[in-house]
Design a protein around this motif. Structure first.
Motif, PDB file in Angstrom:
ATOM      1  N   CYS A  43       0.815  -1.221   0.000  1.00 27.80           N
ATOM      2  CA  CYS A  43       0.000   0.000   0.000  1.00 27.80           C
ATOM      3  C   CYS A  43       0.846   1.267   0.000  1.00 27.80           C
ATOM      4  O   CYS A  43       0.306   2.379   0.027  1.00 27.80           O
ATOM      5  N   ASN A  44       2.177   1.102   0.032  1.00 28.80           N
ATOM      6  CA  ASN A  44       3.116   2.230   0.044  1.00 28.80           C
ATOM      7  C   ASN A  44       3.032   3.072   1.324  1.00 28.80           C
ATOM      8  O   ASN A  44       3.423   4.239   1.336  1.00 28.80           O
ATOM      9  N   THR A  45       2.530   2.483   2.389  1.00 22.36           N
ATOM     10  CA  THR A  45       2.507   3.131   3.699  1.00 22.36           C
ATOM     11  C   THR A  45       3.856   2.880   4.376  1.00 22.36           C
ATOM     12  O   THR A  45       4.356   1.753   4.325  1.00 22.36           O
ATOM     13  N   PRO A  46       4.470   3.906   4.997  1.00 21.58           N
ATOM     14  CA  PRO A  46       5.700   3.653   5.741  1.00 21.58           C
ATOM     15  C   PRO A  46       5.504   2.498   6.723  1.00 21.58           C
ATOM     16  O   PRO A  46       4.593   2.538   7.557  1.00 21.58           O
ATOM     17  N   THR A  47       6.328   1.461   6.591  1.00 20.81           N
ATOM     18  CA  THR A  47       6.106   0.201   7.295  1.00 20.81           C
ATOM     19  C   THR A  47       7.301  -0.157   8.162  1.00 20.81           C
ATOM     20  O   THR A  47       8.440  -0.130   7.696  1.00 20.81           O
ATOM     21  N   ILE A  48       7.011  -0.510   9.421  1.00 23.93           N
ATOM     22  CA  ILE A  48       8.033  -0.998  10.340  1.00 23.93           C
ATOM     23  C   ILE A  48       7.672  -2.443  10.678  1.00 23.93           C
ATOM     24  O   ILE A  48       6.598  -2.709  11.224  1.00 23.93           O
ATOM     25  N   THR A  68      16.706  -0.057   6.544  1.00 24.05           N
ATOM     26  CA  THR A  68      15.619   0.639   5.859  1.00 24.05           C
ATOM     27  C   THR A  68      15.905   0.663   4.364  1.00 24.05           C
ATOM     28  O   THR A  68      16.982   1.070   3.936  1.00 24.05           O
ATOM     29  N   VAL A  69      14.926   0.203   3.592  1.00 25.60           N
ATOM     30  CA  VAL A  69      15.000   0.259   2.129  1.00 25.60           C
ATOM     31  C   VAL A  69      13.690   0.877   1.650  1.00 25.60           C
ATOM     32  O   VAL A  69      12.618   0.347   1.929  1.00 25.60           O
ATOM     33  N   GLY A  70      13.801   2.001   0.932  1.00 25.56           N
ATOM     34  CA  GLY A  70      12.587   2.706   0.543  1.00 25.56           C
ATOM     35  C   GLY A  70      11.845   3.155   1.786  1.00 25.56           C
ATOM     36  O   GLY A  70      12.427   3.749   2.687  1.00 25.56           O
ATOM     37  N   ASN A  71      10.550   2.833   1.874  1.00 21.67           N
ATOM     38  CA  ASN A  71       9.792   3.213   3.073  1.00 21.67           C
ATOM     39  C   ASN A  71       9.522   2.019   3.990  1.00 21.67           C
ATOM     40  O   ASN A  71       8.595   2.030   4.799  1.00 21.67           O
ATOM     41  N   ILE A  72      10.359   0.981   3.859  1.00 24.13           N
ATOM     42  CA  ILE A  72      10.240  -0.203   4.709  1.00 24.13           C
ATOM     43  C   ILE A  72      11.421  -0.265   5.675  1.00 24.13           C
ATOM     44  O   ILE A  72      12.576  -0.192   5.254  1.00 24.13           O
ATOM     45  N   THR A  73      11.130  -0.393   6.963  1.00 26.28           N
ATOM     46  CA  THR A  73      12.163  -0.599   7.976  1.00 26.28           C
ATOM     47  C   THR A  73      11.948  -1.957   8.622  1.00 26.28           C
ATOM     48  O   THR A  73      10.844  -2.262   9.094  1.00 26.28           O
ATOM     49  N   ILE A  74      12.996  -2.781   8.617  1.00 27.53           N
ATOM     50  CA  ILE A  74      12.942  -4.079   9.282  1.00 27.53           C
ATOM     51  C   ILE A  74      13.820  -4.032  10.521  1.00 27.53           C
ATOM     52  O   ILE A  74      14.982  -3.619  10.458  1.00 27.53           O
ATOM     53  N   LEU A  75      13.251  -4.448  11.645  1.00 32.35           N
ATOM     54  CA  LEU A  75      13.962  -4.498  12.914  1.00 32.35           C
ATOM     55  C   LEU A  75      14.141  -5.948  13.337  1.00 32.35           C
ATOM     56  O   LEU A  75      13.203  -6.746  13.231  1.00 32.35           O
TER      57      LEU A  75
END
Length: 386
Positions: free
Chosen positions: A298-303, A335-342
């Motif tokens: 959905c192109n929402t900033p995602t964590i 973080t890649v694009g608007n995706i952040t993986i923790l």
């Protein structure tokens, strides 16, 4: 590798007989196939109730649903419906049943082959495995196959590589932006829509299995901080009983003032409505589950909070990424694009086991050690960019 770049199928069947997330990650494959064969008719076969991720997809002419455990009568009906109706089938899951459907339905097939649970490197160190024996007949009935690699190959790349054999130069597959296509959004249930105010954050705490859960007290800390910053929090969940209960357990830990800024949408939204909810959010935060992939689409900033699962295999795809692999195997924050993986700490991360005890109800120490402050810092970084 034999090339079939001159093949022009008229009817194509895509098969994904698993969960909704497994259906969603086929959309780049479908989109790329449409570019190859603009005149072909595309159908999609999957389990009943799992195909909502394809709602409104312009490339799919027909959805075919089947039970996840069909009885003989349903098998017979499906056999009659599918038998040799297609020029080509894409078997996107390595299960015997998916291949059986592909074998019945189409004159030609390409498919994904299963591998060692601990990746190709582990498989190379073992003698001929059970998966090798199972793969033998699948290779024999396919024009082209792609092995799963749970550590080094992203699932989007895995699906797209099924098209390699139809390109004169396979590098062309990964030379332009690749995106996951969300379903068409529907209006949010009025009782929920009337409570929403901007800005709001969507949180999805419930994974399919317990070993992907983040501790309840951590959700409490995160929600309390978010509300103190002026955000409203919308809690999302599937209709599954354990997910509904999980949200209630989290809410029960909140103080009265914080609770006023929290909406529990659990079980009251369809996939298409959840899509609309997420598209309106300032930030989405969730565990390793299908809805987190939907948020990225959905192109929402995602964590995304990842534990045992390798992000290199099943991290939410950053829309518009060019290439085969967006992520590192291990990084506390990436973080890649608007995706952040923790990810939590530990040399064992990611292990790709079912938690520390390797069963669905196990705890995962890496998630226990992924503290709320790490998530809060990620939220701050996301909002600084907005």
């Amino acid at each position: 590798m034999t090339r079939f770049s001159s093949l022009k199928p008229k009817k194509v069947l895509f098969i994904a007989t698993r969960q909704i997330g497994d259906v969603l990650v086929t959309t780049p494959l479908i989109q790329q196939a449409r570019e190859l064969w603009p005149e072909a008719e595309f159908h999609f076969l999957g389990y009943r109730g799992k195909l909502d991720m394809l709602k409104g997809n312009p490339d799919i002419a027909q959805l075919i649903e089947t039970s996840d455990r069909p009885r003989f009568g349903e098998y017979l009906s499906l056999f009659k419906r599918l038998f040799q109706r297609y020029d080509l089938a894409f078997v996107t899951q390595p299960s015997d049943r998916a291949y059986f459907y592909g074998l019945i339905a189409a004159f030609r097939r390409v498919g994904v082959l299963g591998g060692h649970p601990q990746g190709i490197a582990a498989q190379a160190q073992t003698k001929k495995s059970k998966s090798d024996q199972q793969n033998a007949w699948k290779k024999a009935v396919c024009l082209h196959t792609v092995h799963v690699d749970y550590f080094n190959q992203h699932v989007i790349t895995e699906k797209l590589r099924l098209l390699e054999v139809f390109y004169k130069n396979a590098k062309d597959l990964f030379s332009k932006p690749i995106s996951v296509i969300p379903p068409a959004g529907d209006a949010i249930t009025p009782s929920i829509a009337s409570q929403l105010r901007s800005p709001y954050v969507v949180l999805h705490p419930g994974p399919l299995t317990a070993y992907k859960r983040w501790p309840l007290a951590y959700w409490q800390t995160l929600i309390t901080w978010l509300c103190a910053q002026g955000w409203q929090v919308a809690l999302s969940a599937s209709p599954a009983k354990q997910d509904l209960q999980l949200n209630q357990d989290i809410i029960s830990l909140l103080d009265e003032a914080t609770r006023k800024d929290v909406i529990d949408t659990a079980g009251r939204l369809s996939i298409s409505q959840a899509c609309s909810l997420i598209q309106g959010a300032s930030v989405y935060i969730g565990v390793d589950t299908s809805i987190t992939h939907l948020a990225a689409a959905c192109n929402t900033p995602t964590i995304a909070l990842f534990g045992p699962t390798p992000p290199t295999n099943f991290g939410p795809w950053p829309n518009g990424f060019i290439g085969r692999q967006p992520y590192q195997l291990r990084a506390r924050t990436q973080t890649v694009g608007n995706i952040t993986i923790l990810q939590g700490p530990g040399e064992c991360v990611p292990c790709r086991k079912a938690g520390c005890d390797d069963h669905p109800n196990s705890r995962s120490e890496c998630l226990d050690l992924l503290e709320p402050n790490q998530v809060i810092e990620a939220v701050k970084n996301v909002t600084l960019k907005q």
